[in-house]
Write a protein that holds these residues in place. Structure first.
Motif, PDB file in Angstrom:
ATOM      1  N   LYS A   1     -11.867  77.797 -60.057  1.00  0.00           N
ATOM      2  CA  LYS A   1     -13.042  78.526 -59.545  1.00  0.00           C
ATOM      3  C   LYS A   1     -13.840  79.214 -60.928  1.00  0.00           C
ATOM      4  O   LYS A   1     -14.694  79.066 -61.469  1.00  0.00           O
ATOM      5  N   GLU A   2     -12.616  79.845 -61.576  1.00  0.00           N
ATOM      6  CA  GLU A   2     -12.789  81.093 -62.552  1.00  0.00           C
ATOM      7  C   GLU A   2     -13.478  80.239 -63.800  1.00  0.00           C
ATOM      8  O   GLU A   2     -14.482  80.452 -64.444  1.00  0.00           O
ATOM      9  N   ARG A   3     -12.638  79.089 -64.090  1.00  0.00           N
ATOM     10  CA  ARG A   3     -13.017  78.416 -65.199  1.00  0.00           C
ATOM     11  C   ARG A   3     -14.053  77.834 -65.177  1.00  0.00           C
ATOM     12  O   ARG A   3     -14.890  77.944 -66.194  1.00  0.00           O
ATOM     13  N   LEU A   4     -14.551  77.282 -64.109  1.00  0.00           N
ATOM     14  CA  LEU A   4     -15.740  76.450 -63.772  1.00  0.00           C
ATOM     15  C   LEU A   4     -16.965  77.419 -64.043  1.00  0.00           C
ATOM     16  O   LEU A   4     -17.820  77.031 -65.033  1.00  0.00           O
TER      17      LEU A   4
ATOM     18  N   HIS B   1     -36.124  75.990 -62.753  1.00  0.00           N
ATOM     19  CA  HIS B   1     -37.183  76.015 -63.742  1.00  0.00           C
ATOM     20  C   HIS B   1     -37.709  77.341 -64.200  1.00  0.00           C
ATOM     21  O   HIS B   1     -38.807  77.343 -64.412  1.00  0.00           O
ATOM     22  N   CYS B   2     -36.896  78.244 -63.961  1.00  0.00           N
ATOM     23  CA  CYS B   2     -37.461  79.825 -64.516  1.00  0.00           C
ATOM     24  C   CYS B   2     -36.106  80.720 -64.701  1.00  0.00           C
ATOM     25  O   CYS B   2     -35.021  80.208 -64.213  1.00  0.00           O
ATOM     26  N   PRO B   3     -36.252  81.596 -65.538  1.00  0.00           N
ATOM     27  CA  PRO B   3     -35.003  82.451 -65.828  1.00  0.00           C
ATOM     28  C   PRO B   3     -34.137  82.999 -64.645  1.00  0.00           C
ATOM     29  O   PRO B   3     -33.162  83.220 -64.883  1.00  0.00           O
ATOM     30  N   GLU B   4     -35.015  83.049 -63.590  1.00  0.00           N
ATOM     31  CA  GLU B   4     -34.178  83.968 -62.473  1.00  0.00           C
ATOM     32  C   GLU B   4     -33.537  82.887 -61.823  1.00  0.00           C
ATOM     33  O   GLU B   4     -32.669  83.049 -60.695  1.00  0.00           O
ATOM     34  N   GLU B   5     -33.453  81.500 -62.073  1.00  0.00           N
ATOM     35  CA  GLU B   5     -32.513  80.426 -61.532  1.00  0.00           C
ATOM     36  C   GLU B   5     -31.136  80.868 -61.314  1.00  0.00           C
ATOM     37  O   GLU B   5     -30.488  81.252 -62.424  1.00  0.00           O
ATOM     38  N   TRP B   6     -30.416  80.941 -60.230  1.00  0.00           N
ATOM     39  CA  TRP B   6     -29.220  81.440 -60.062  1.00  0.00           C
ATOM     40  C   TRP B   6     -28.659  80.765 -59.103  1.00  0.00           C
ATOM     41  O   TRP B   6     -29.085  80.437 -57.804  1.00  0.00           O
ATOM     42  N   ALA B   7     -27.174  80.383 -59.081  1.00  0.00           N
ATOM     43  CA  ALA B   7     -26.336  79.833 -57.919  1.00  0.00           C
ATOM     44  C   ALA B   7     -25.256  80.720 -57.971  1.00  0.00           C
ATOM     45  O   ALA B   7     -24.636  81.450 -58.799  1.00  0.00           O
ATOM     46  N   GLU B   8     -24.626  80.664 -56.704  1.00  0.00           N
ATOM     47  CA  GLU B   8     -23.129  81.657 -56.426  1.00  0.00           C
ATOM     48  C   GLU B   8     -21.961  81.012 -56.959  1.00  0.00           C
ATOM     49  O   GLU B   8     -22.165  79.663 -56.686  1.00  0.00           O
ATOM     50  N   LYS B   9     -20.947  81.572 -57.325  1.00  0.00           N
ATOM     51  CA  LYS B   9     -19.919  81.076 -57.740  1.00  0.00           C
ATOM     52  C   LYS B   9     -19.264  80.422 -56.637  1.00  0.00           C
ATOM     53  O   LYS B   9     -18.588  79.136 -56.911  1.00  0.00           O
ATOM     54  N   GLU B  10     -19.287  80.959 -55.648  1.00  0.00           N
ATOM     55  CA  GLU B  10     -18.482  80.154 -54.388  1.00  0.00           C
ATOM     56  C   GLU B  10     -19.173  78.970 -53.941  1.00  0.00           C
ATOM     57  O   GLU B  10     -18.475  77.878 -53.769  1.00  0.00           O
ATOM     58  N   ASP B  11     -20.477  78.796 -54.040  1.00  0.00           N
ATOM     59  CA  ASP B  11     -21.088  77.522 -53.708  1.00  0.00           C
ATOM     60  C   ASP B  11     -20.840  76.556 -54.777  1.00  0.00           C
ATOM     61  O   ASP B  11     -20.575  75.280 -54.598  1.00  0.00           O
ATOM     62  N   LEU B  12     -20.741  76.884 -56.082  1.00  0.00           N
ATOM     63  CA  LEU B  12     -20.640  75.939 -57.182  1.00  0.00           C
ATOM     64  C   LEU B  12     -18.978  75.347 -56.985  1.00  0.00           C
ATOM     65  O   LEU B  12     -18.813  74.276 -56.977  1.00  0.00           O
ATOM     66  N   TYR B  13     -18.212  76.366 -56.470  1.00  0.00           N
ATOM     67  CA  TYR B  13     -16.792  76.004 -56.404  1.00  0.00           C
ATOM     68  C   TYR B  13     -16.707  74.986 -55.128  1.00  0.00           C
ATOM     69  O   TYR B  13     -16.186  73.699 -55.090  1.00  0.00           O
TER      70      TYR B  13
ATOM     71  N   ALA C   1     -19.363  70.525 -63.505  1.00  0.00           N
ATOM     72  CA  ALA C   1     -18.532  70.204 -62.270  1.00  0.00           C
ATOM     73  C   ALA C   1     -17.660  68.757 -62.286  1.00  0.00           C
ATOM     74  O   ALA C   1     -16.570  69.115 -62.162  1.00  0.00           O
ATOM     75  N   GLY C   2     -18.210  68.094 -63.133  1.00  0.00           N
ATOM     76  CA  GLY C   2     -17.495  66.837 -63.618  1.00  0.00           C
ATOM     77  C   GLY C   2     -16.524  67.005 -64.420  1.00  0.00           C
ATOM     78  O   GLY C   2     -15.311  66.487 -64.153  1.00  0.00           O
TER      79      GLY C   2
END
Ligand code: HGY
Ligand code: MN
Ligand code: MN
Length: 410
Positions: A6-9, A383-395, A98-99
């Motif tokens: 998770k951290e490395r990703l 498509h804006c600087p505020e674009e954000w995703a959570e580490k947990e969801d990406l994991y 992710a790949g």
């Protein structure tokens, strides 16, 4: 040992995102030196992992983990590392990395699949300065024509020259063409770029279909003139005509149809763009998107006929050019079930939803079964600087993707 670090990703996503134009939030436009710098970083990451690295004639960057049965068609996990201007840190990057995390984890754990896995950073997924998007995946699907290679940017450079600058070889573009049986499955993880997952408090989304996109270039020719001496009833003002056409697409796309549809003018260039000159020329772009091809065609024809009547009423010239059309796609049931089951191995907060954003999967659907997993993005914005995703969801999304690959390649 836990598969998917998770951290490395998270760190690799932010390391690539940080390769951005100084002073501009998160911008790595295709066919620029900054884009090439990001892809050099990516190729080094692939080499460090021990993947076979290739840059093909369309400048797609491919990292390969060879399977135990190399004659089997490959599993492709792709997305893109180019951004829109002033874009975000996750659109495209999340899917490519992710790949990478998946193949790195497989290698670390000495898990060898029978299928070869290809991680692909497709060239110029976003609409480029040449007007065309999904350039790299078009080269694989056979939808990158010679005419498209001659499309030019504002400085008159061709898309072919741009592909060479990115490390490709436009003269051999047809070598990129993939046969139907070369790819077994295409998967892509992506941020949703919309509000549905957040509003439904879901961790993951299984994509049911992806909109088709029709893009036009519109050229309005008026009569440049002195802004002080030209009476209002003696003007051929290109900008007011183009503005009325812009409001027309908003109104037409805002009507009710069998399927949802959107119409947008995002590029709008006024010439000579001087405060004391009645605008002589306007070039703007219209894009229309829907999961239904018929609805796209209905909105497009209404818009074009209304633009013509506005042009004649205002006595300005009008030229329209079809830039590109990507077909809407529906994800096959068996792939939706594969992804639904793999998402449920990591969370029970999974929903199905269509994609209002286009992706390389549109082109890849011409070559193989495709599937996409969405992760939520903050406030549904992209498509804006505020674009954000959570580490947990990406994991969770990456673990789900890995589980789908393991299941498919069993
Ligand atoms: O424009 C799109 O739909 C995608 O973000 N390239
Ligand atoms: Mn995008
Ligand atoms: Mn994208």
């Amino acid at each position: 040992m836990e598969l998917i670090n998770k951290e490395r990703l998270w760190e690799t996503v932010h390391a690539l995102a940080a390769i951005t134009i100084e002073g501009k939030p998160w911008t790595r436009r295709s066919f620029t030196a900054k884009y090439n710098e990001g892809r050099e970083w990516l190729k080094n990451q692939m080499q460090d992992i021990g993947l076979e690295v290739e840059v093909d004639a369309a400048a797609n960057v491919i990292g390969r983990l060879i399977g135990t049965e190399p004659n089997l068609p490959s599993i492709v996990i792709g997305s893109h590392t180019d951004t829109v201007p002033d874009g975000g840190r996750f659109d495209g990057i999340a899917g490519v990395l992710a790949g990478l995390e998946i193949v790195q984890s497989l290698k670390e754990q000495n898990i060898q699949l029978k299928h070869t896995i290809e991680i692909v950073d497709f060239t110029a997924e976003e609409p480029s300065e040449y007007g065309l998007s999904t350039v790299g995946s078009r080269a694989w699907s056979g939808n990158l024509t010679t005419e498209m290679l001659s499309y030019t940017n504002a400085d008159g450079q061709s898309l072919a020259e741009a592909i060479s600058f990115a490390g490709g070889n436009p003269k051999e573009i047809n070598k990129c063409l993939k046969e139907k049986d070369e790819i077994a499955l295409y998967l892509e993880l992506h941020i949703e770029q919309g509000p549905v997952l957040i509003n439904k408090n879901a961790n993951l989304g299984v994509v049911t279909g992806i909109v088709g996109i029709q893009r036009f270039k519109i050229f309005v020719d008026g009569l440049p003139n002195h802004a002080g001496t030209t009476p209002m009833d003696m003007r051929n003002d290109a900008l007011t005509a183009a503005s009325e056409m812009t409001l027309a697409i908003e109104r037409i796309a805002g009507k009710k149809y069998e399927q949802p549809v959107v119409g947008t003018v995002g590029v709008f260039n006024n010439f000579p763009n001087a405060s004391n000159v009645v605008p002589g020329k306007v070039e703007f772009q219209v894009e229309i998107r829907s999961i239904s091809e018929e609805v796209i065609d209905q909105v497009a024809s209404q818009f074009l006929s209304e633009a013509n009547s506005i042009a004649s009423r205002r006595n300005v010239g009008l030229k329209t050019e079809k830039v590109s059309r990507s077909k809407a796609i529906i994800v096959r049931d068996e792939i939706k079930h594969l992804l639904e089951n793999s998402c449920r191995t990591v969370t029970d907060k999974v929903i199905e939803l269509p994609s209002g954003a286009g992706h390389d999967a549109n082109q890849m659907s011409l070559l193989a079964p495709v599937g996409m997993i969405f992760i939520p993005c903050k406030d549904g914005r992209s498509h804006c600087p505020e674009e954000w995703a959570e580490k947990e969801d990406l994991y969770l999304g990456t673990k789900a993707l890995l589980s789908a690959v393991l299941e498919f390649s069993k």
